[in-house]
Design an enzyme around this catalytic site. Structure first.
Site, PDB file in Angstrom:
ATOM      1  N   ASP A 148       0.552  -1.004   0.146  1.00 37.31           N
ATOM      2  CA  ASP A 148       0.048  -0.238   0.075  1.00 37.31           C
ATOM      3  C   ASP A 148       0.907   1.177  -0.096  1.00 37.31           C
ATOM      4  O   ASP A 148       1.654   1.173   0.788  1.00 37.31           O
ATOM      5  CB  ASP A 148      -0.987  -0.254   1.405  1.00 37.31           C
ATOM      6  CG  ASP A 148      -1.824   1.669   1.333  1.00 37.31           C
ATOM      7  OD1 ASP A 148      -3.066   1.126   0.293  1.00 37.31           O
ATOM      8  OD2 ASP A 148      -2.145   2.070   2.222  1.00 37.31           O
ATOM      9  N   GLU A 165       0.953  -0.597  -5.202  1.00 37.86           N
ATOM     10  CA  GLU A 165       0.242   0.202  -5.262  1.00 37.86           C
ATOM     11  C   GLU A 165       1.471   1.570  -5.734  1.00 37.86           C
ATOM     12  O   GLU A 165       1.700   2.681  -5.048  1.00 37.86           O
ATOM     13  CB  GLU A 165      -0.642   0.934  -3.697  1.00 37.86           C
ATOM     14  CG  GLU A 165      -1.195   1.735  -4.727  1.00 37.86           C
ATOM     15  CD  GLU A 165      -2.059   2.638  -3.510  1.00 37.86           C
ATOM     16  OE1 GLU A 165      -3.157   3.161  -3.620  1.00 37.86           O
ATOM     17  OE2 GLU A 165      -1.628   2.497  -2.627  1.00 37.86           O
TER      18      GLU A 165
HETATM   19  C1  NOJ Z   1      -4.093   2.575  -0.180  1.00 32.04           C
HETATM   20  C2  NOJ Z   1      -5.469   2.077  -0.287  1.00 32.04           C
HETATM   21  O1  NOJ Z   1      -5.994   1.865  -1.434  1.00 32.04           O
HETATM   22  C3  NOJ Z   1      -6.945   3.120  -0.322  1.00 32.04           C
HETATM   23  O2  NOJ Z   1      -7.684   2.754  -0.350  1.00 32.04           O
HETATM   24  C4  NOJ Z   1      -6.002   3.911   1.171  1.00 32.04           C
HETATM   25  O3  NOJ Z   1      -7.157   4.746   1.530  1.00 32.04           O
HETATM   26  C5  NOJ Z   1      -4.814   4.453   1.176  1.00 32.04           C
HETATM   27  N1  NOJ Z   1      -4.306   3.187   0.953  1.00 32.04           N
HETATM   28  C6  NOJ Z   1      -4.066   4.919   2.532  1.00 32.04           C
HETATM   29  O4  NOJ Z   1      -3.570   3.293   3.455  1.00 32.04           O
END
Ligand code: NOJ
Length: 571
Positions: free
Chosen positions: A234, A294
């Site tokens: 993440d 991500e």
């Molecule tokens: C990316 C995640 O996909 C999202 O849903 C989240 O709010 C943020 N990172 C913070 O962790």
């Protein structure tokens, strides 16, 4: 009206043969194939938002036992790995992305024993589990943060980013949270400010502290021992901040939260993060695991960096630039595909729990079902690994809240009405046409859209022309055809403004993919001599064409509006 794709008897026979083909199981169990490809390069990944997938105890929130109960569905669909978004203990401010204990399961989702059962049952079916690793920040309810906050002398003080303010109640610098407002919060316990790129309840970890790195790497080891096959990382872009806390440049205009636009120059994509990824990769390699990123890159050069100079960082950085091609534009897709194809092993996604569903992003309001198949025909036949989002395979739509008071996602309340939050793309999976789409007999945490009556698993399984059936056929082909698994990508007819077509070539055979991105019938002609194929015909593997022939001429291939044609070409 939904369209139907018809397959003649012979194609059906072929597909039936494909369904029972034993290669599928073999491909899932071997780590590396004869072409040097690893398991994750053959796998089809599927993202599950656990709150919304299947509710086994009928409290309106999905859970791990719910996921376990749907493994046969996933197996039949052709899924090889599931990525489960955070299911760890959490106050749920950001629906799990605020983790208060990395080595447990939130009681709302079940227990570690439930997780072990899920892992075991998935493994029996050749399905791997990928966990979500929230490494940029913890919850403010995590024991580490509570300690850190308690005093300036606490050994965990330096696990987070604490600084003095500028006096006069001013934060240490001008950085803004991506969720609105300042990225600093004052804490009266010690009179200092802490940094949070996301919600104030999500304090950023200090990755410059080796103790943080060790503790977090140990978390991954702990899950590897439990059998997981990798992590989706993440928010990797934001792991590091400039140690001098230089102010970010302000840009013209204001964002959805009313804050000034800002270039996150000193708190995003700092070079130090690559060292962390390289070391984390070593741990992953020791466990035959995959790291998915991500990675919100603004161009291919940035995306390339995430693979690592020596292929020693992320095996699978997601290409979100692909999701930014938000219209049916062959030219733009061609450009994007060529870019990512040259960068490394591509990772394609159409949408996820933060992005409006592809069904509405690409749909024109009239032909959404055809367009859903068209988009499936694209990202499931490209060279690379696709990550599906639950419900994409049945054409789930976004169900955005209509009133501010109904919004669950906090950014939707802060940013209303410009930002409605992400509830719309997180609604319950639609299993059947009963109340709440068969997700729960309780009250679902988010409402099910009206389209669940027609767009649900049970109904679509009975309809040979459904989006779901198209996905099933496509995934079967993908596992079956070496050219779709291993083949190189060659763009064809590159100046065509309406039709995106390409060849996936492997040894002496190839698969031709023709995608009509326009609303009118198109006639195509292909000369594949340059790719080494002189045959003038393609054998139909799968198509949305109303009356498909078993073989089509490559010099005059007609394709219906928003149609998909996939055929095999041999030398
Ligand atoms: C990316 C995640 O996909 C999202 O849903 C989240 O709010 C943020 N990172 C913070 O962790």
């Amino acid at each position: 009206m939904r369209t139907h794709f018809c397959l003649d008897v012979r194609i059906y026979t072929l597909l039936a043969a494909i369904f029972s083909y034993p290669l599928l199981a073999a491909a899932q169990s071997a780590s590396v194939d004869a072409n040097g490809h690893q398991w994750w390069q053959h796998a089809v990944f599927y993202e599950i938002y656990p709150r919304s997938f299947a509710d086994s105890n009928n409290n309106g929130i999905g859970d791990l036992n719910g996921i376990t109960s749907k493994l046969d569905y996933l197996k039949d669909l052709g899924v090889d790995a599931i990525w489960i978004t955070p299911c760890y203990p959490s106050p749920q401010v950001d629906f799990g992305y605020d983790v208060s204990d990395y080595e447990n399961i939130d009681p709302m989702y079940g227990t570690l024993a439930d997780f072990d059962r899920l892992q075991e049952e998935a493994s029996k079916r050749g399905i791997r589990i990928i966990m979500d690793f929230v490494l940029n920040h913890t919850s403010d309810q995590h024991a580490w943060y509570k300690e850190s906050r308690s005093s300036k002398e606490n050994p965990k003080r330096d696990w987070y980013i604490w600084r003095d303010g500028k006096g006069n109640n001013q934060p240490p610098n001008n950085w803004l949270s991506t969720f609105g407002g300042p990225a600093w919060k004052f804490d009266s316990t010690t009179g200092q400010w802490y940094y949070h790129y996301f919600y104030p309840q999500q304090p950023d970890l200090n990755w410059r502290n080796p103790a943080v790195e060790k503790a977090m790497f140990d978390v991954t080891r702990w899950w590897y021992k439990r059998g997981v096959s990798g992590f989706r990382l993440d928010a990797v872009d934001t792991l590091f901040e400039d140690p001098d806390l230089k102010n970010n440049p302000i840009l013209p205009g204001r964002n959805k939260y009313g804050d000034p636009n800002m270039e996150d120059k000193y708190n995003k994509k700092l070079p130090e993060l690559h060292g962390v990824l390289q070391r984390l990769r070593k741990v992953a390699d020791e466990n035959d695991a995959v790291l998915i990123g991500e990675t919100w890159t603004k161009n291919i050069a940035e995306l390339r960096e995430y693979y690592g100079a020596h292929g020693n960082e992320l095996q699978m950085p997601m290409d979100f630039l692909f999701t930014r091609v938000d219209k049916l534009s062959p030219a733009e897709f061609r450009k994007q595909i060529a870019g990512v194809d040259s960068a490394g092993w591509p990772v394609y996604v159409l949408s996820n729990h933060d992005i409006v569903r592809s069904y509405v992003r690409y749909g024109d309001g009239k032909h959404n079902d055809q367009i859903a198949k068209l988009m499936a025909g694209l990202y499931l036949t490209l060279r690379g690994t696709p990550i599906m989002y639950y419900g994409e395979e049945i054409g789930m739509t976004n169900n955005d809240p209509k009133r501010k008071e109904d919004v669950k996602d906090p950014i939707g309340r802060t940013g209303w009405p410009k930002e409605k939050g992400r509830d719309g793309e997180r609604t319950p999976m639609q299993w059947n046409s009963s109340k709440n789409a068969g997700f729960t007999v309780g009250t679902p945490w988010l409402p099910v859209p009206a389209s669940a009556i027609t767009h649900n698993v049970q109904t679509e399984l009975k309809d040979p022309g459904s989006i779901l059936q198209f996905y099933r056929h496509l995934l079967t082909l993908r596992h079956r055809e070496p050219a779709l698994r291993e083949g190189d990508y060659f763009a064809l007819n590159e100046s065509d403004p309406n039709v995106l077509s390409y060849l996936r070539k492997y040894k002496n055979e190839a698969v031709l993919v023709v995608l009509n991105m326009s609303g009118s019938t198109q006639t195509q002609s292909f000369d594949l001599a340059k790719q080494g194929f002189t045959s003038s015909r393609a054998n139909t593997l799968l198509t949305t064409q109303p009356s498909p022939a078993e073989e089509l001429s490559l010099s005059k291939l007609q394709i219906e509006p928003f149609g998909v044609y996939i055929g095999k070409v041999t030398k």
